[in-house]
Design a protein around this motif. Structure first.
Motif, mmCIF file in Angstrom:
data_model
loop_
_atom_site.group_PDB
_atom_site.id
_atom_site.type_symbol
_atom_site.label_atom_id
_atom_site.label_comp_id
_atom_site.label_asym_id
_atom_site.label_seq_id
_atom_site.Cartn_x
_atom_site.Cartn_y
_atom_site.Cartn_z
ATOM 1 N N PRO A 90 0.796 -1.040 0.010
ATOM 2 C CA PRO A 90 0.162 -0.029 -0.026
ATOM 3 C C PRO A 90 0.821 1.364 -0.096
ATOM 4 O O PRO A 90 2.027 1.261 0.243
ATOM 5 N N TYR A 91 0.075 2.513 -0.117
ATOM 6 C CA TYR A 91 0.647 3.388 -0.139
ATOM 7 C C TYR A 91 1.060 3.780 1.195
ATOM 8 O O TYR A 91 0.506 3.400 2.365
ATOM 9 N N ALA A 92 1.716 5.151 1.538
ATOM 10 C CA ALA A 92 1.828 5.534 2.748
ATOM 11 C C ALA A 92 0.642 5.779 3.654
ATOM 12 O O ALA A 92 -0.422 6.502 3.332
ATOM 13 N N GLY A 93 0.713 5.173 4.843
ATOM 14 C CA GLY A 93 -0.433 5.218 5.743
ATOM 15 C C GLY A 93 -1.748 4.206 5.495
ATOM 16 O O GLY A 93 -2.658 4.137 6.069
ATOM 17 N N GLY A 94 -1.299 3.426 4.399
ATOM 18 C CA GLY A 94 -2.533 2.530 3.811
ATOM 19 C C GLY A 94 -2.173 1.031 4.706
ATOM 20 O O GLY A 94 -1.109 0.915 5.218
ATOM 21 N N GLY A 95 -2.964 0.245 4.275
ATOM 22 C CA GLY A 95 -3.118 -1.135 4.964
ATOM 23 C C GLY A 95 -4.249 -1.959 4.108
ATOM 24 O O GLY A 95 -4.291 -1.772 2.980
ATOM 25 N N VAL A 96 -4.321 -3.096 4.550
ATOM 26 C CA VAL A 96 -5.428 -4.026 4.147
ATOM 27 C C VAL A 96 -6.533 -3.383 3.294
ATOM 28 O O VAL A 96 -6.903 -3.777 2.198
ATOM 29 N N SER A 97 -7.247 -2.541 4.243
ATOM 30 C CA SER A 97 -8.465 -2.017 3.983
ATOM 31 C C SER A 97 -8.384 -0.968 2.545
ATOM 32 O O SER A 97 -9.205 -0.659 1.856
ATOM 33 N N SER A 98 -6.915 -0.635 2.162
ATOM 34 C CA SER A 98 -6.876 0.168 0.955
ATOM 35 C C SER A 98 -7.192 -0.629 -0.366
ATOM 36 O O SER A 98 -7.265 -0.002 -1.248
ATOM 37 N N PHE A 99 -7.252 -1.975 0.009
ATOM 38 C CA PHE A 99 -7.431 -2.678 -1.469
ATOM 39 C C PHE A 99 -8.995 -3.542 -1.111
ATOM 40 O O PHE A 99 -9.193 -4.501 -1.698
ATOM 41 N N LYS A 100 -9.682 -2.732 -0.439
ATOM 42 C CA LYS A 100 -11.166 -3.423 -0.139
ATOM 43 C C LYS A 100 -11.846 -3.802 -1.390
ATOM 44 O O LYS A 100 -11.941 -3.089 -2.372
ATOM 45 N N ASN A 101 -12.478 -4.837 -1.600
ATOM 46 C CA ASN A 101 -13.185 -5.337 -2.629
ATOM 47 C C ASN A 101 -12.316 -5.557 -4.014
ATOM 48 O O ASN A 101 -12.812 -6.135 -4.938
ATOM 49 N N TRP A 102 -11.045 -5.567 -3.776
ATOM 50 C CA TRP A 102 -10.209 -5.873 -4.918
ATOM 51 C C TRP A 102 -10.427 -7.411 -5.417
ATOM 52 O O TRP A 102 -10.563 -7.671 -6.675
ATOM 53 N N GLN A 103 -10.488 -8.178 -4.437
ATOM 54 C CA GLN A 103 -10.471 -9.398 -4.632
ATOM 55 C C GLN A 103 -11.738 -10.043 -5.326
ATOM 56 O O GLN A 103 -11.627 -10.844 -6.259
ATOM 57 N N ARG A 150 1.335 9.184 13.866
ATOM 58 C CA ARG A 150 2.554 8.712 13.984
ATOM 59 C C ARG A 150 3.045 7.673 12.957
ATOM 60 O O ARG A 150 4.246 7.667 12.350
ATOM 61 N N MET A 151 1.865 6.837 12.789
ATOM 62 C CA MET A 151 2.338 5.837 11.632
ATOM 63 C C MET A 151 2.231 6.401 10.547
ATOM 64 O O MET A 151 3.257 5.842 9.648
ATOM 65 N N ILE A 152 1.535 7.423 9.826
ATOM 66 C CA ILE A 152 1.722 8.055 8.701
ATOM 67 C C ILE A 152 2.913 8.711 8.516
ATOM 68 O O ILE A 152 3.520 8.608 7.416
ATOM 69 N N LYS A 153 3.132 9.175 9.524
ATOM 70 C CA LYS A 153 4.532 10.169 9.518
ATOM 71 C C LYS A 153 5.642 9.366 9.088
ATOM 72 O O LYS A 153 6.656 9.368 8.360
ATOM 73 N N ALA A 154 5.655 7.983 9.913
ATOM 74 C CA ALA A 154 6.667 6.937 9.714
ATOM 75 C C ALA A 154 6.938 6.514 8.292
ATOM 76 O O ALA A 154 8.035 6.238 7.656
ATOM 77 N N ASP A 155 5.631 6.240 7.697
ATOM 78 C CA ASP A 155 5.688 5.983 6.364
ATOM 79 C C ASP A 155 6.313 6.995 5.297
ATOM 80 O O ASP A 155 6.887 6.701 4.498
#
Length: 253
Positions: free
Chosen positions: A26-39, A168-173
């Motif tokens: 994923p992009y910075a700050g993203g996770g599994v939900s960034s690809f919701k419904n792709w499957q 903090r998570m988004i900044k780290a990415d």
């Protein structure tokens, strides 16, 4: 289904036939939900998304801001998955393109089975460093600048109570993304297709086209209508181009 702490599959358990796999970064700050419904849009292709610390199912974990450590950990967890007898592909968007390239370099260096192809979306070639970094800004200014990427809804960015949980998570990415620079061009031995949004202000066409020097195989690119987050606003077009790329790779075998 979780394969391990770092990779989550969205493939339905009642589907037995897997023609290939796509690992999503994923992009910075993203996770599994960034690809919701792709499957839902893929037949007989298992989508497996990387899940970094500090978000979603791993929200209680300390975010990483060291790209070398991130790549090393991803490599350890992905090795048993890519060594199975199933062709696989990588997809990365924005920050995810850097993760994909560095991970493939490590796979190649260690003589593991290479991806059949990689899709690099909205990411500059490694020899270009971010010209307008924001990771070092204070929280208020950082959130103001974050709006330009359109990856987080305006109502969430404006809600400090919510954003304090994630900043903090988004900044780290963003720190890993914006500090990244690799001047030496090291080609990888698999085909590349690169995507870019038609109205993306975060990347220039020549920065995308430079990726052709990073593969010893074929290179192609597609301009997709939309801004930097066209994977959200023009999802079907992205998915269709991924499918065409995979089909082209399969036909060339």
């Amino acid at each position: 289904m979780k394969y391990n702490d770092w990779f989550v599959s969205t493939f339905e358990k009642n589907k037995n036939f897997k023609k290939n796999r796509i690992f999503l970064f994923p992009y910075a700050g993203g996770g599994v939900s960034s690809f919701k419904n792709w499957q839902d849009k893929f037949e007989n292709t298992e989508l497996i998304c990387a899940q970094y610390p500090g978000r979603e199912s791993k929200i209680s974990e300390e975010p990483l801001n060291n790209l070398d450590k991130l790549i090393s950990t991803l490599y350890d967890y992905i090795t048993p998955l890519i060594n199975e007898d199933i062709p696989y592909y990588f997809f990365g968007h924005s920050f995810g393109t850097k993760v994909v390239y560095e991970l493939v370099l490590k796979i190649q260096k260690n003589n593991l089975k290479m991806p059949s192809g990689i899709v690099l979306s909205a990411g500059k070639a490694p020899c270009y460093k971010e010209e307008n970094p924001i990771y070092h800004l204070d929280n208020v200014k950082f959130l103001q600048q974050l709006k330009r990427f359109s990856s987080i809804p305006e109502e969430l960015i404006s809600n400090m109570d919510i954003m304090n949980l994630f900043i903090r998570m988004i900044k780290a990415d963003f720190e890993m993304d914006e500090k990244y620079l690799k001047k030496d061009i090291i080609p990888i031995n698999c085909p590349i297709i690169a995507f870019m949004g038609s109205d993306d202000k975060e990347i220039r066409l020549q920065e995308l086209l430079k990726w052709k020097h990073y593969t010893s195989k074929s290179f192609n690119y597609k301009i997709i209508k939309g801004s930097h987050m066209f994977i959200n606003t023009n999802k079907d077009k992205v998915v269709n181009n991924i499918k065409k790329f995979i089909q082209g790779v399969e036909d060339a075998k």
